[in-house]
Design an enzyme around this catalytic site. Sequence first.
Site, PDB file in Angstrom:
ATOM      1  N   SER A  78       7.065 -25.921  10.783  1.00  0.00           N
ATOM      2  CA  SER A  78       5.866 -25.166  11.207  1.00  0.00           C
ATOM      3  C   SER A  78       5.125 -24.608  10.149  1.00  0.00           C
ATOM      4  CB  SER A  78       6.257 -24.017  12.150  1.00  0.00           C
ATOM      5  OG  SER A  78       5.083 -23.186  12.553  1.00  0.00           O
ATOM      6  N   LYS A 100       7.692 -23.888  25.168  1.00  0.00           N
ATOM      7  CA  LYS A 100       6.482 -23.231  25.680  1.00  0.00           C
ATOM      8  C   LYS A 100       6.577 -22.844  27.185  1.00  0.00           C
ATOM      9  CE  LYS A 100       3.343 -25.056  22.146  1.00  0.00           C
ATOM     10  NZ  LYS A 100       2.052 -25.737  22.005  1.00  0.00           N
ATOM     11  N   ASP A 107      -3.777 -22.119  22.524  1.00  0.00           N
ATOM     12  CA  ASP A 107      -3.970 -23.763  22.152  1.00  0.00           C
ATOM     13  C   ASP A 107      -5.386 -24.078  22.971  1.00  0.00           C
ATOM     14  OD1 ASP A 107      -1.774 -24.082  20.996  1.00  0.00           O
ATOM     15  OD2 ASP A 107      -0.577 -24.754  22.566  1.00  0.00           O
ATOM     16  N   ALA A 150       0.118 -36.132  28.570  1.00  0.00           N
ATOM     17  CA  ALA A 150       0.443 -35.550  29.653  1.00  0.00           C
ATOM     18  C   ALA A 150       1.315 -34.182  29.528  1.00  0.00           C
ATOM     19  CB  ALA A 150       0.581 -36.368  30.964  1.00  0.00           C
ATOM     20  N   GLY A 151       1.636 -33.965  28.199  1.00  0.00           N
ATOM     21  CA  GLY A 151       2.722 -32.770  27.818  1.00  0.00           C
ATOM     22  C   GLY A 151       1.799 -31.554  27.565  1.00  0.00           C
ATOM     23  N   GLY A 152       2.612 -30.655  26.992  1.00  0.00           N
ATOM     24  CA  GLY A 152       1.791 -29.297  26.933  1.00  0.00           C
ATOM     25  C   GLY A 152       0.307 -29.140  26.257  1.00  0.00           C
ATOM     26  N   ARG A 173       1.603 -42.716  28.809  1.00  0.00           N
ATOM     27  CA  ARG A 173       2.720 -43.642  29.002  1.00  0.00           C
ATOM     28  C   ARG A 173       3.450 -43.677  30.457  1.00  0.00           C
ATOM     29  NH1 ARG A 173       7.606 -43.241  24.927  1.00  0.00           N
ATOM     30  NH2 ARG A 173       7.779 -41.142  25.885  1.00  0.00           N
ATOM     31  N   ARG A 188       3.677 -38.409  35.286  1.00  0.00           N
ATOM     32  CA  ARG A 188       3.482 -37.121  34.600  1.00  0.00           C
ATOM     33  C   ARG A 188       1.753 -37.051  34.516  1.00  0.00           C
ATOM     34  NH1 ARG A 188       5.527 -35.949  28.697  1.00  0.00           N
ATOM     35  NH2 ARG A 188       5.931 -33.561  29.185  1.00  0.00           N
ATOM     36  N   TYR A 220      -1.790 -33.432  13.016  1.00  0.00           N
ATOM     37  CA  TYR A 220      -2.322 -33.045  11.675  1.00  0.00           C
ATOM     38  C   TYR A 220      -1.486 -33.365  10.566  1.00  0.00           C
ATOM     39  CZ  TYR A 220       0.365 -28.971  13.054  1.00  0.00           C
ATOM     40  OH  TYR A 220       1.497 -28.039  13.420  1.00  0.00           O
ATOM     41  N   GLY A 237      -7.007 -32.605  13.805  1.00  0.00           N
ATOM     42  CA  GLY A 237      -6.156 -31.699  14.224  1.00  0.00           C
ATOM     43  C   GLY A 237      -5.904 -30.323  13.658  1.00  0.00           C
TER      44      GLY A 237
END
Length: 279
Positions: A15, A66, A102, A127-129, A150, A154, A225, A246
């Site tokens: 991070s 998350k 975000d 289609a994630g967080g 993909r 989802r 990023y 990003g």
Amino acid sequence: MPTYVGIMGWPVSHSRSPAMHNAAFQALGMDWRYLFLPVAPDDVEEAVCGLRALRFAGANVTVPHKRAVIPALDRVTVEARAIGAVNTIVNRDGVLEGHNTDAIGFLRALREAGFEPRGCRAVVLGAGGAARAIVYTLLAAKATVTVVNRTLSRARHLAEELGALFRVHIPTLPLSAGPALQTALAKADLLVNATSVGMAPNVDASPLPDGVTIPPTLTLYETIYTPRETALMGQAHRAGARVIGGLGMLLHQGAVAFELWTATSPPLEVMRRAIEAEL
Ligand code: ATR
């Protein structure tokens, strides 16, 4: 005694947030520390309660926690609940509040780069967080959104939930549907990559299927990023499209979290330089 905040994730050592926030605290002469908080999936609830016990001012939350932190919180903003993800926890005298910065971070990054999403036509890959926060923001800005993933189920799940909330129909496509994706891109103003395809170390991978090209009229927003220039950004540059990297979303989600914890205006340029130095 310093005031503590930190980032919970598993793993978390990659991070950039500690460098960004500690640089900001230092620049403002604040006696605050931002720590790496590695938390294994089974320990999420105890770790969140630990923030209260240890009198942390709050924390950031990253992959894969998350969603998992939500049941352990006392309050969650309407936005974070709709997105289904909390990336920032604020400890208000023992009451733990969940936020999603975000979403607003993405909006500020787009606007800073000169792209106004209001009313635009967007194609979101993923289609994630991250994708959920971005689709939420775009719908709130009255953009038209197509979700491409993909795993089609989802994408459909995301489209049904957020579509119902904003009372709009959100078309979905599988990432493998080359010609249909090409048609969607031809009509779009904005393409957002919210998948992890192209992230280091798989820097040669692009989420677009072979044969799908980027129209020069499109703006690409890449959420990755690392590397600074993904394979997809290279494709977009070569096609003559506008490209936004990003870093802005990382910076602005952090700046909003900083302000929530400290009630102090964040030193944006210091934070930007700290991330750039890390990268
Ligand atoms: P985050 O919360 O950061 O968005 P995530 O929930 O793991 O992370 O979502 C990762 C996204 O990248 C998903 O949309 C995922 O697609 P699936 O839903 O089909 O898993 C996408 N993704 C990851 N690896 C991929 C790959 N090799 N090809 C295509 N999509 C991929």
